[in-house]
Design an enzyme around this catalytic site. Structure first.
Site, short mmCIF file in Angstrom:
data_model
loop_
_atom_site.label_atom_id
_atom_site.label_comp_id
_atom_site.label_asym_id
_atom_site.label_seq_id
_atom_site.Cartn_x
_atom_site.Cartn_y
_atom_site.Cartn_z
CG ASP A 163 -1.88 1.12 1.30
OD1 ASP A 163 -2.33 1.56 0.23
OD2 ASP A 163 -2.16 1.59 2.42
CD GLU A 407 -0.58 -5.91 7.31
OE1 GLU A 407 -1.06 -5.86 6.15
OE2 GLU A 407 -1.07 -5.30 8.28
CE1 TYR A 462 -4.56 0.61 10.17
CE2 TYR A 462 -3.79 -1.62 9.75
CZ TYR A 462 -3.56 -0.26 9.80
OH TYR A 462 -2.32 0.22 9.49
CD GLU A 498 0.80 -1.37 9.55
OE1 GLU A 498 -0.34 -1.34 9.02
OE2 GLU A 498 1.83 -1.69 8.92
C1 GCB Z 1 -1.58 -2.34 6.65
C2 GCB Z 1 -0.27 -2.26 5.97
C3 GCB Z 1 0.09 -0.85 5.57
C4 GCB Z 1 -1.13 -0.14 5.01
C5 GCB Z 1 -2.17 -0.09 6.10
C6 GCB Z 1 -3.47 0.59 5.63
O1 GCB Z 1 -1.91 -3.28 7.32
O2 GCB Z 1 0.76 -2.85 6.70
O3 GCB Z 1 1.11 -0.91 4.61
O4 GCB Z 1 -0.85 1.12 4.51
O5 GCB Z 1 -2.50 -1.37 6.51
O6 GCB Z 1 -3.63 1.77 5.81
O7 GCB Z 1 -4.31 -0.11 5.07
#
Ligand code: GCB
Length: 593
Positions: A163, A407, A462, A498
């Site tokens: 990403d 990941e 997330y 994250e």
């Molecule tokens: C993740 C990734 C990261 C992305 C992020 C996102 O899990 O490790 O590279 O930018 O999520 O914002 O979706």
């Protein structure tokens, strides 16, 4: 590989500035031997910088293939009778280098340095022509991986599984270095602390005849220890340790024959004990970010100004650490982290080893590991990436852990076979640091086959964004349940590596709806509250430090907006709240209105 350092015996010239540049749209450059003469249709291009956002034609910006850089280099007069080396700190993702039409180097991997001795080619010359062909294509055998989509009547299109924008070019400085012909080729230091004394074990690799010795100087330049020989251990009574937030650097002056190489050394230890991460035998919490080397116009080109602003903001907000998501950062960044006492998890560029995430291109039924997908050829490139990372960064006191990948799809047993040798190699090269990887959502403790190999559990989660969207109460319950499940399964420290929510700067919502600055703040507040409730969670790295460029996708608003700062490094609302938490000591409550 030793970083360039000037000394009484070493002269270094940075070949930065405007180079000639040609985009090889038809893939003719190699057949036509563009390295043998001036590049056809050359235009100016700065080094270091990504080229992508400096061109105005959209098809050129999307070019998947080779680009060429070239410049004349004046040979330093002082190079006579000395060894001359051409060093490139980063060419993303692969490069071939010529000096006056003679190939001197090839390298794969866009975020680690490589060099070539060019003594014979510059000897007796006033100027030489340096040509670099840089390839931005990714395949299932490169780190990071990608797929080139070729369709009739269209230029090839690069698809990737990570990403962030597939920026390319000469992203970091290019150097012409001269050293004596007998020289220090490498140094490895390992530091210890016991009973008030510090130790610096060292191992020097040399080339050519000469005596080898080392001296350790304190921050004022006074000698505190010295020894003859290429390896040994220095003892420093009353050593000042390198601590997070209070860095203290010694200089190890390494001599071989006439050559002198100065290495910054921080005396500190790092280890994991049960669910604690200990620096100098004291438990540390990590508060900070996943970051990116990314800024408008320059893309991934190293920029001291951006770097200094980023560190100033880390300090302003009270962060003590970051992960070099998702690739090794410029060595200048680690040098500054050494000086500032910032803790760093240094990561390889192995991002996107999860073929069912992100793309829309289906490969081999989306099973990640195995023939036709991420296979033993990829694994060899990945091993090399681990080696180049550890060999480059292992002397930095700021680096407290190695991250093997971001990941990967670790739900399948093949993942363990793929990763076990990579963890083993990192530990063989550096037994002094914890080894980790960033675990992906969905690969919980019941299914992940790789977490048992890690010393420190890094989890990217997330809740409240990709799952439990807009429902922070559900997110809170689910996050806590998952963290407790990890702690029940492993007696290892957990870092939430994250967490975050996209917020378009300036978008507000009284009811804190998704994409608003208020929602980003509330999601972070919820997450930090949960983290403080679960024993063995050692902190959080918010995703992301700043907004950054990505490929175009329906859920990206001209890039990823999870930044706590905007792409031009101004604070969003959440930055002020985080600052209160991190600088004021965490209150555990919702933010004050
Ligand atoms: C993740 C990734 C990261 C992305 C992020 C996102 O899990 O490790 O590279 O930018 O999520 O914002 O979706």
């Amino acid at each position: 590989m030793l970083a360039p350092r000037e000394s009484t015996s070493r002269e270094h010239r940075r070949l930065d500035g405007l180079w000639d540049f040609a985009l090889d749209r038809d893939g003719r450059g190699r057949a036509e031997h563009w390295e043998r003469g001036p590049l056809p249709g050359a235009r100016p291009m700065p080094v270091p910088a990504s080229w992508n956002d400096l061109v105005t034609d959209r098809d050129e910006r999307e070019h998947a293939g080779e680009v060429w850089y070239q410049r004349e280099v004046r040979v330093p007069r002082a190079s006579a009778g000395r060894r001359t080396v051409l060093r490139l700190d980063a060419a993303t993702h692969a490069a071939t280098v010529w000096v006056d039409g003679t190939e001197v180097a090839r390298h794969e991997g866009g975020y680690t340095p490589f060099e070539a001795e060019v003594t014979g080619l510059v000897h007796g010359r006033e100027t030489v022509r340096v040509t670099v062909c840089v390839d931005n294509r990714l395949s299932l055998h490169t780190i990071p991986p990608g797929v080139l989509v070729e369709e009739e009547g269209r230029p090839p299109r690069q698809v990737w599984f990570h990403d962030f924008e597939n920026y390319s070019g000469l992203h970091r400085p290019v150097w012409l270095l001269t050293t004596p012909t007998a020289y220090v080729a490498d140094v490895v230091v390992r530091t210890g602390l016991a009973g008030g004394a510090g130790t610096v074990a060292y191992d020097v690799t040399t080339v050519g005849e000469g005596r080898t010795s080392v001296r350790l100087l304190d921050a004022d330049g006074a000698q505190v220890a010295a020894q003859e020989g290429a390896s040994g251990e220095l003892v420093v009574p009353g050593a000042v340790p390198w601590r997070p937030g209070a860095a203290y650097l010694y200089t190890l002056e390494v001599r071989h024959g006439e050559d002198v190489y100065p290495l910054a050394v921080g005396i500190r230890t790092v280890r994991v004990e049960g669910a604690r991460l200990l620096v100098n035998d004291e438990p540390v919490e990590l508060h900070g970010f996943g970051m990116h080397e990314d800024v408008a116009l320059r893309g991934k080109g190293h920029d001291d100004a951006r770097m200094v602003r980023d560190f100033a903001l880390l300090r302003w907000i009270g962060a003590n650490s970051f992960r070099t998501s998702h690739y090794p950062y410029a060595e200048e960044v680690l040098d500054l982290a050494d000086r500032e006492g910032v803790l760093v998890i240094s990561e390889t560029a192995a991002v996107g080893l999860h073929l069912s995430l992100m793309t829309g291109v289906t490969i081999r039924g989306e099973s990640t590991f195995g023939p036709g997908a991420i296979d033993e050829v990829t694994q060899r490139a990945h091993l090399q990436a681990v080696r180049e990372l550890v060999e480059r960064d292992r002397n930095h006191p700021c680096v407290i852990a190695w991250s093997i990948a971001n990941e990967p799809d670790t739900r399948v047993p093949e993942a363990r076979d793929y990763f076990a040798p990579l963890f083993a190699e990192a530990r063989r090269l550096d037994p002094t640091r914890p080894v980790t990887f960033a675990n992906v959502a969905g690969a919980g403790p019941d299914v992940c086959t790789v977490s048992g190999l890690a010393d420190l559990l890094c989890l990217n989660r997330y809740y409240g964004w990709y799952v439990d969207q807009g429902d922070l109460a559900a997110a809170e319950a689910h996050l806590e349940a998952e963290l407790r499940a990890w702690r029940a399964a492993y007696d290892k420290p957990v870092l939430l590596s994250e967490l975050g929510a996209d917020a378009v700067a300036g978008l507000h919502s009284l009811h804190a709806r998704m994409w608003s600055e208020e929602y980003q703040r509330e999601l972070l507040a919820m997450t930090l509250r949960v983290l403080r409730r679960v024993d063995g969670v050692i902190g959080e790295h918010v995703w992301n430090f700043a907004d950054f460029a990505t490929a175009q996708q329906f859920h990206r608003v001209v890039g990823n907006r999870k930044g706590v700062f905007t792409r031009d490094r101004e604070p969003k609302q959440v930055a002020h709240w985080l600052r209160e938490q991190w600088r004021g000591g965490y209150s555990g409550g919702w933010p004050q209105a």
